[in-house]
Structure formats: C-alpha cells, structure tokens
Enzyme design. Structure first.
Site, PDB file in Angstrom:
ATOM      1  N   SER A  89       0.830  -1.211   0.000  1.00 24.71           N
ATOM      2  CA  SER A  89       0.000   0.000   0.000  1.00 24.71           C
ATOM      3  C   SER A  89       0.861   1.255   0.000  1.00 24.71           C
ATOM      4  O   SER A  89       2.056   1.206   0.310  1.00 24.71           O
ATOM      5  CB  SER A  89      -0.892   0.007   1.242  1.00 24.71           C
ATOM      6  OG  SER A  89      -1.534  -1.232   1.373  1.00 24.71           O
TER       7      SER A  89
HETATM    8  C1  LIG Z   1      -3.225  -4.259  -0.082  1.00 23.30           C
HETATM    9  S1  LIG Z   1      -2.715  -5.898   0.153  1.00 23.30           S
HETATM   10  C2  LIG Z   1      -2.063  -5.890   1.792  1.00 23.30           C
HETATM   11  C3  LIG Z   1      -0.811  -5.127   1.986  1.00 23.30           C
HETATM   12  C4  LIG Z   1       0.002  -5.593   3.163  1.00 23.30           C
HETATM   13  N1  LIG Z   1      -0.565  -5.223   4.439  1.00 23.30           N
HETATM   14  C5  LIG Z   1       1.453  -5.203   3.045  1.00 23.30           C
HETATM   15  O1  LIG Z   1       1.995  -4.597   3.976  1.00 23.30           O
HETATM   16  O2  LIG Z   1       2.033  -5.498   1.991  1.00 23.30           O
HETATM   17  C6  LIG Z   1      -4.248  -6.741   0.454  1.00 23.30           C
HETATM   18  C7  LIG Z   1      -4.056  -8.190   0.820  1.00 23.30           C
HETATM   19  O3  LIG Z   1      -5.276  -8.695   1.330  1.00 23.30           O
HETATM   20  C8  LIG Z   1      -5.275 -10.072   1.044  1.00 23.30           C
HETATM   21  N2  LIG Z   1      -6.638 -10.592   1.206  1.00 23.30           N
HETATM   22  C9  LIG Z   1      -7.681 -10.504   0.347  1.00 23.30           C
HETATM   23  N3  LIG Z   1      -8.752 -11.140   0.853  1.00 23.30           N
HETATM   24  C10 LIG Z   1      -8.377 -11.638   2.066  1.00 23.30           C
HETATM   25  C11 LIG Z   1      -9.031 -12.390   3.065  1.00 23.30           C
HETATM   26  N4  LIG Z   1     -10.310 -12.767   2.930  1.00 23.30           N
HETATM   27  N5  LIG Z   1      -8.341 -12.722   4.175  1.00 23.30           N
HETATM   28  C12 LIG Z   1      -7.041 -12.354   4.326  1.00 23.30           C
HETATM   29  N6  LIG Z   1      -6.370 -11.647   3.396  1.00 23.30           N
HETATM   30  C13 LIG Z   1      -7.024 -11.288   2.293  1.00 23.30           C
HETATM   31  C14 LIG Z   1      -4.738 -10.163  -0.368  1.00 23.30           C
HETATM   32  O4  LIG Z   1      -4.250 -11.458  -0.649  1.00 23.30           O
HETATM   33  C15 LIG Z   1      -3.657  -9.095  -0.344  1.00 23.30           C
HETATM   34  O5  LIG Z   1      -2.402  -9.655  -0.095  1.00 23.30           O
END
Ligand SMILES: C[S@@+](CC[C@H](N)C(=O)[O-])C[C@H]1O[C@@H](n2cnc3c(N)ncnc32)[C@H](O)[C@@H]1O
Length: 365
Positions: A89
């Site tokens: 992000s």
């Molecule tokens: C914007 S990224 C997160 C960025 C992260 N916090 C970082 O520091 O890189 C969003 C993440 O949410 C995860 N995601 C999507 N649906 C999810 C779910 N139901 N449970 C857990 N993670 C999920 C995706 O796989 C993705 O890696």
C-alpha cells in the site's frame, strides 16, 4: 528466494523517504519506516504500460530502488488475467492507518491482509514480533512474507486463511487493522477484540476507526483521508449487461457524466462492493455509465438520461437518492460519516443525529 543487500544507496533513500513521510507528524513511526527495508518486502513490482500490459521491475532495474522508496502503492502480484491481487500500500496511507491505530507498548495486534509482510514488519519493529499476528488468504504470499520478515529480523505469527475469521488462537487483540477492503466489520474480528480495542479498516472508499465498546459493539467514524484498497477476495458474478438492454427504459434527471465519481464514497457505503464502468465516444466524452453489484443488480444510463435497471435492486434509484442528499454544493467530508456497530446491525450515519443512514451488509464477513 533472493536476499537483496541493504546497500548505502538503499539506506540513504530509505532515510529520506522516512523523513519525508514523517514531516508534520509526531514521528512515532519515523524509526520504523527508517529501519525496515521496504525493498526486502517488494523484490519485484509491476508497472502498467499505456497498452495496459504489465512489466515487472526488480532489483537491478533502473529506477527500482527510487520507486520502492517513493510514497506510492506498488502492485506486487497479478492473477492470470492480469488483475492485481496484492500490493504494497501507499506508505503515507499506511502511516495514517498506523497512527490511527494508536498502538501502545504491550498491545497485541491482528492484521487482516499480510500481503508483502511490510506492514507486519513495521508493527513488529514498533511492538515486538510476539505481539503481531497477520493473516492472508493467499498461502503463497504468506510463505514469501515469512521468509522476508525473517530476513528483516522479525518472526511474528503469520497464517494463511480467511482474515475475516480472525485468528482465534492468539485472541484477544487490543488493536485490529485490515489492509483489504471490507464491506462491513467481520463479526469474528469483534469477537476476538479485547475490551476497548481499536480497529482501523478500509470500508468502501474510506477508512473507519472504531472503538470497541462492549461485546460485539463498537462506534467510530471515518478518517478524513479517502482511500481504496483491493477488496477481500471473493468471486463476484460478472454483470449481465446484455440482459439489462431488454429492460423497459426509464428516465433520469441525474446526468451520468461525473456523478459516479462525485458520489463514489457515499455510493460505496450505500451499495457496498459496487462496480461501475463508462462508455466513451471517439472524443473521449462519456456517453453512458453502468453499475452493478454482486447480487446481480445492474443499471445503465446513457447521456440522454435513459435508464435501464435489472436485478433485485434498482441501483440508479440509489444514485438518484444520493444525488438529492449530496447536492453539488456539498463537499463530502469522510469524517462526517459515523459508524455504529452492534451484534445484529452495522450502520453508517451522515452528520447525526437524524442524518441519512445506511445499513451495511450482514456482518459475518
Ligand atoms: C493491499 S494488500 C495488503 C498489503 C500488506 N498489508 C502489506 O503490507 O504489503 C491486500 C491483501 O489482502 C489479502 N486478502 C484478500 N482477501 C483476504 C481475506 N479474505 N483474508 C485475508 N487476506 C485477504 C490479499 O491477498 C492481499 O495480499
């Protein structure tokens, strides 16, 4: 996996990046952003060319380090259709969310959406690895994040699974942060929250900060900052734009040009998870817009004001209602929207008391 060195160049770029990020802030997180090497967590990212194809950029490519230590979100994973499924992000937005989380020494934090592991590393740096738990739905991402976190010197608890279910084994949590877009606060996260816990989470085109006030209850409001995160992974049905063509046409006085952009934050609350598109003519003028939701509702509107709607909900009626509430002279401020959560209902209210309000979908996810 490759272990990219932290050279003098990357360390110098990172110091400037952290100082720029923390300008005008109280600096509590400055040390974490200055110490944690973002490049370890983003060994490759993807940029999109004008022909919409994606190109990888990696260590050694010109401009790689400068891009990693810039205040920009970086796409880190694409699915087979080229749709981004994970990203690192935008750092200033991460900082805004971390500040809103208001962590104190000893707090136990749960993160939904491990992604690259960078946010988990920042939290581990601030609180100690034993206080951080992070879950991602994608096991491959979790495995990579564990390895990168170790390289950066941290071993928080990471797990693969649906983050909307929390991670009960390590509950209760004093602070909960989601980095994937929610449509409502998942009930499991509230169940796993400690008394007085704080939760910071993207909801629609905004970010809520809510304080737990009792079992299953929380209140809060949106942060002033607009934001959009990739949604929790589900498989929304594609819209049946063909079927809507056969619906009996109606008319609208709300011109489609620009209205979906102007109303996108309240629309994301009123129609959680909606998607929209527009059609343009050769000069780039919008000739029609379409919007749809996962329940199969579809609406299209052309520039003459002809509306066609199909499915269980009349989506353009919702747009018209919002357009009447948020007339063009109103500047829509996110922090005018409050959230009230009970075990049975989650409600967003604009300028209460008595303002317009919307119920969020069932809180199970
Ligand atoms: C914007 S990224 C997160 C960025 C992260 N916090 C970082 O520091 O890189 C969003 C993440 O949410 C995860 N995601 C999507 N649906 C999810 C779910 N139901 N449970 C857990 N993670 C999920 C995706 O796989 C993705 O890696």
């Amino acid at each position: 996996m490759n272990h990219w060195p932290d050279t003098g160049v990357s360390a110098a770029l990172r110091q400037k990046y952290a100082t720029d990020l923390a300008l005008d802030r109280d600096g509590e997180w400055l040390q974490a952003f200055a110490d944690v090497p973002r490049h370890i967590f983003v060994p490759t990212f993807y940029t999109q060319s004008t022909d919409m194809s994606w190109q990888p950029v990696t260590w050694g490519d010109g401009g790689y380090l400068e891009a990693v230590y810039r205040d920009a979100a970086l796409t880190t994973q694409l699915d087979e259709r080229g749709v981004p499924t994970s990203s690192s992000s935008q750092p200033s937005l991460m900082l805004t969310m971390l500040e809103a989380l208001d962590v104190r020494d000893g707090h136990r934090v749960f993160e939904l959406g491990t992604g690259t592991g960078y946010n988990a590393a920042l939290l581990s740096h601030r609180l100690g690895e034993g206080h951080v738990t992070s879950v991602d739905v994608d096991p491959g991402l979790v495995a990579a994040a564990i390895s990168r976190l170790r390289q950066a010197g941290h071993r928080p608890t990471l797990a693969a699974g649906d983050g909307a279910l929390g991670y009960a084994r390590r509950a209760p949590y004093d602070r909960l942060i989601a980095t994937a877009g929610l449509q409502a606060v998942p009930a499991a996260l509230l169940e796993q929250a400690a008394d007085d816990a704080v939760m910071v989470a993207p909801l629609g085109y905004g970010i809520i900060r809510a304080q737990v006030t009792g079992p299953g209850h929380a209140t809060g409001r949106f942060l002033p900052t607009p934001a959009h995160f990739m949604a929790l992974r589900t498989s929304p049905a594609p819209p049946d734009l063909d079927a809507v063509r056969h619906e009996r046409p109606g008319s609208t006085s709300v011109a489609p040009q620009g209205v979906l952009e102007r109303l996108k934050f309240p629309l994301s609350i009123a129609l959680p998870g909606y998607t929209s598109c527009s059609w343009k003519d050769d000069r780039g003028e919008v000739t029609a817009v379409g919007l749809w939701t996962a329940d199969g509702s579809v609406a299209t509107v052309d520039s003459t004001g002809t509306v066609r709607q199909s499915g269980p909900r009349r989506l353009w009626d919702s747009v018209e209602k919002l357009a009447a509430t948020f007339t063009e002279d109103i500047e829509i401020a996110h922090d005018d929207f409050r959230v009230a959560i009970t075990p049975t209902r989650q409600t967003v209210t604009y300028r209460e008391p008595g303002g317009p309000s919307w119920h969020l979908p069932s809180a199970s996810r």
